[in-house]
Design a protein around this motif. Structure first.
Motif, PDB file in Angstrom:
ATOM      1  N   VAL A   1     -38.165 146.416  23.081  1.00 43.31           N
ATOM      2  CA  VAL A   1     -37.844 146.269  24.500  1.00 43.31           C
ATOM      3  C   VAL A   1     -38.233 147.536  25.266  1.00 43.31           C
ATOM      4  O   VAL A   1     -38.813 147.467  26.352  1.00 43.31           O
ATOM      5  CB  VAL A   1     -36.345 145.941  24.694  1.00 43.31           C
ATOM      6  CG1 VAL A   1     -35.956 145.963  26.155  1.00 43.31           C
ATOM      7  CG2 VAL A   1     -36.021 144.600  24.063  1.00 43.31           C
ATOM      8  N   GLU A   2     -37.937 148.683  24.676  1.00 45.26           N
ATOM      9  CA  GLU A   2     -38.286 149.954  25.309  1.00 45.26           C
ATOM     10  C   GLU A   2     -39.797 150.099  25.454  1.00 45.26           C
ATOM     11  O   GLU A   2     -40.294 150.531  26.485  1.00 45.26           O
ATOM     12  CB  GLU A   2     -37.737 151.124  24.487  1.00 45.26           C
ATOM     13  CG  GLU A   2     -36.242 151.145  24.349  1.00 45.26           C
ATOM     14  CD  GLU A   2     -35.562 151.741  25.554  1.00 45.26           C
ATOM     15  OE1 GLU A   2     -36.175 152.555  26.255  1.00 45.26           O
ATOM     16  OE2 GLU A   2     -34.404 151.377  25.796  1.00 45.26           O
ATOM     17  N   LEU A   3     -40.528 149.750  24.402  1.00 44.29           N
ATOM     18  CA  LEU A   3     -41.990 149.883  24.441  1.00 44.29           C
ATOM     19  C   LEU A   3     -42.623 148.885  25.397  1.00 44.29           C
ATOM     20  O   LEU A   3     -43.613 149.203  26.068  1.00 44.29           O
ATOM     21  CB  LEU A   3     -42.573 149.718  23.034  1.00 44.29           C
ATOM     22  CG  LEU A   3     -42.175 150.783  22.013  1.00 44.29           C
ATOM     23  CD1 LEU A   3     -42.778 150.477  20.647  1.00 44.29           C
ATOM     24  CD2 LEU A   3     -42.550 152.172  22.477  1.00 44.29           C
ATOM     25  N   LEU A   4     -42.075 147.688  25.480  1.00 40.96           N
ATOM     26  CA  LEU A   4     -42.565 146.703  26.450  1.00 40.96           C
ATOM     27  C   LEU A   4     -42.418 147.234  27.874  1.00 40.96           C
ATOM     28  O   LEU A   4     -43.341 147.123  28.692  1.00 40.96           O
ATOM     29  CB  LEU A   4     -41.814 145.379  26.302  1.00 40.96           C
ATOM     30  CG  LEU A   4     -42.178 144.503  25.118  1.00 40.96           C
ATOM     31  CD1 LEU A   4     -41.150 143.407  24.930  1.00 40.96           C
ATOM     32  CD2 LEU A   4     -43.570 143.926  25.288  1.00 40.96           C
ATOM     33  N   ALA A   5     -41.273 147.819  28.160  1.00 37.96           N
ATOM     34  CA  ALA A   5     -41.030 148.355  29.504  1.00 37.96           C
ATOM     35  C   ALA A   5     -41.921 149.568  29.785  1.00 37.96           C
ATOM     36  O   ALA A   5     -42.431 149.725  30.898  1.00 37.96           O
ATOM     37  CB  ALA A   5     -39.565 148.739  29.652  1.00 37.96           C
ATOM     38  N   GLU A   6     -42.115 150.390  28.784  1.00 35.45           N
ATOM     39  CA  GLU A   6     -42.896 151.626  28.965  1.00 35.45           C
ATOM     40  C   GLU A   6     -44.376 151.360  29.192  1.00 35.45           C
ATOM     41  O   GLU A   6     -44.993 151.942  30.076  1.00 35.45           O
ATOM     42  CB  GLU A   6     -42.720 152.519  27.733  1.00 35.45           C
ATOM     43  CG  GLU A   6     -43.561 153.782  27.753  1.00 35.45           C
ATOM     44  CD  GLU A   6     -42.943 154.895  28.577  1.00 35.45           C
ATOM     45  OE1 GLU A   6     -43.688 155.798  28.971  1.00 35.45           O
ATOM     46  OE2 GLU A   6     -41.728 154.859  28.820  1.00 35.45           O
ATOM     47  N   PHE A   7     -44.962 150.494  28.375  1.00 31.33           N
ATOM     48  CA  PHE A   7     -46.415 150.329  28.395  1.00 31.33           C
ATOM     49  C   PHE A   7     -46.881 149.077  29.135  1.00 31.33           C
ATOM     50  O   PHE A   7     -48.058 148.958  29.451  1.00 31.33           O
ATOM     51  CB  PHE A   7     -46.970 150.345  26.973  1.00 31.33           C
ATOM     52  CG  PHE A   7     -46.744 151.660  26.284  1.00 31.33           C
ATOM     53  CD1 PHE A   7     -47.428 152.796  26.691  1.00 31.33           C
ATOM     54  CD2 PHE A   7     -45.815 151.769  25.260  1.00 31.33           C
ATOM     55  CE1 PHE A   7     -47.210 154.016  26.070  1.00 31.33           C
ATOM     56  CE2 PHE A   7     -45.594 152.987  24.637  1.00 31.33           C
ATOM     57  CZ  PHE A   7     -46.282 154.115  25.049  1.00 31.33           C
ATOM     58  N   GLY A   8     -45.996 148.136  29.394  1.00 25.64           N
ATOM     59  CA  GLY A   8     -46.344 146.954  30.167  1.00 25.64           C
ATOM     60  C   GLY A   8     -47.366 146.041  29.508  1.00 25.64           C
ATOM     61  O   GLY A   8     -48.071 145.314  30.203  1.00 25.64           O
ATOM     62  N   LYS A   9     -47.455 146.059  28.233  1.00 25.72           N
ATOM     63  CA  LYS A   9     -48.380 145.186  27.495  1.00 25.72           C
ATOM     64  C   LYS A   9     -47.623 143.962  26.995  1.00 25.72           C
ATOM     65  O   LYS A   9     -46.408 143.871  27.097  1.00 25.72           O
ATOM     66  CB  LYS A   9     -49.010 145.936  26.311  1.00 25.72           C
ATOM     67  CG  LYS A   9     -49.750 147.188  26.682  1.00 25.72           C
ATOM     68  CD  LYS A   9     -51.005 146.863  27.447  1.00 25.72           C
ATOM     69  CE  LYS A   9     -51.764 148.152  27.753  1.00 25.72           C
ATOM     70  NZ  LYS A   9     -52.926 147.951  28.549  1.00 25.72           N
ATOM     71  N   GLY A  10     -48.346 143.024  26.408  1.00 31.26           N
ATOM     72  CA  GLY A  10     -47.724 141.813  25.894  1.00 31.26           C
ATOM     73  C   GLY A  10     -46.884 142.074  24.658  1.00 31.26           C
ATOM     74  O   GLY A  10     -47.002 143.113  24.006  1.00 31.26           O
TER      75      GLY A  10
END
Length: 150
Positions: free
Chosen positions: A18-27
């Motif tokens: 969840v953190e990485l999705l929010a940080e990088f905005g990738k799928g």
């Protein structure tokens, strides 16, 4: 302890999704591959770690693995693009964990000749206990410090 630490981190990397999705905005698929690839690299490099252990010994191989994994984790905290994590976490941490994990397994079987079965069972229990024990602590750390602080 080596099994608990390496597998605990490998198998709970999904806590960062969840953190990485929010940080990088990738799928989700592009982002989830970071942890999955790290586990795959760790398992795949087990084939090559045997040769490294023959050349360096178990203790040195485990130390090299711990250093690689530590450097990979530190570098991952400074990633500015998702592909940086593919290199730092998926590859560097995966190779480091492969060296540390398989050296620990081999040294266990080498040192304990009389009760090899029970010591192998205890060592492998660490692989199951690691994710179980590390997940709540790591989840708490991620929530309070953020993924870069962990």
């Amino acid at each position: 302890l080596v099994c608990a630490g390496t597998l605990g981190l490998q198998y709970t990397s999904g806590l960062l999704l969840v953190e990485l999705l929010a940080e990088f905005g990738k799928g989700r698929a592009q982002t989830a591959i970071v942890g999955s690839a790290s586990t795959g690299v760790m398992d795949f490099f087990g084939f090559f770690v045997g040769d490294v252990i023959v050349r360096l010994g178990e203790r040195s191989t485990c130390l090299v693995g711990a250093l690689l994994a530590g450097l990979g984790i530190i570098a991952s905290a400074h990633a500015t693009e998702l592909w940086h994590l593919y290199i730092t976490f998926s590859i560097v941490v995966g190779i480091g964990h492969s060296c540390a994990l398989f050296a620990g397994i081999i040294v266990n079987n080498k040192w304990f000749l009389r009760r090899r079965a029970i010591t192998s069972a205890i060592g492998n229990t660490g692989g199951a206990a690691g994710p179980f024990l590390i997940a709540p602590l790591w989840g708490l750390a991620v929530r309070s410090l953020g993924w870069r602080g962990v």
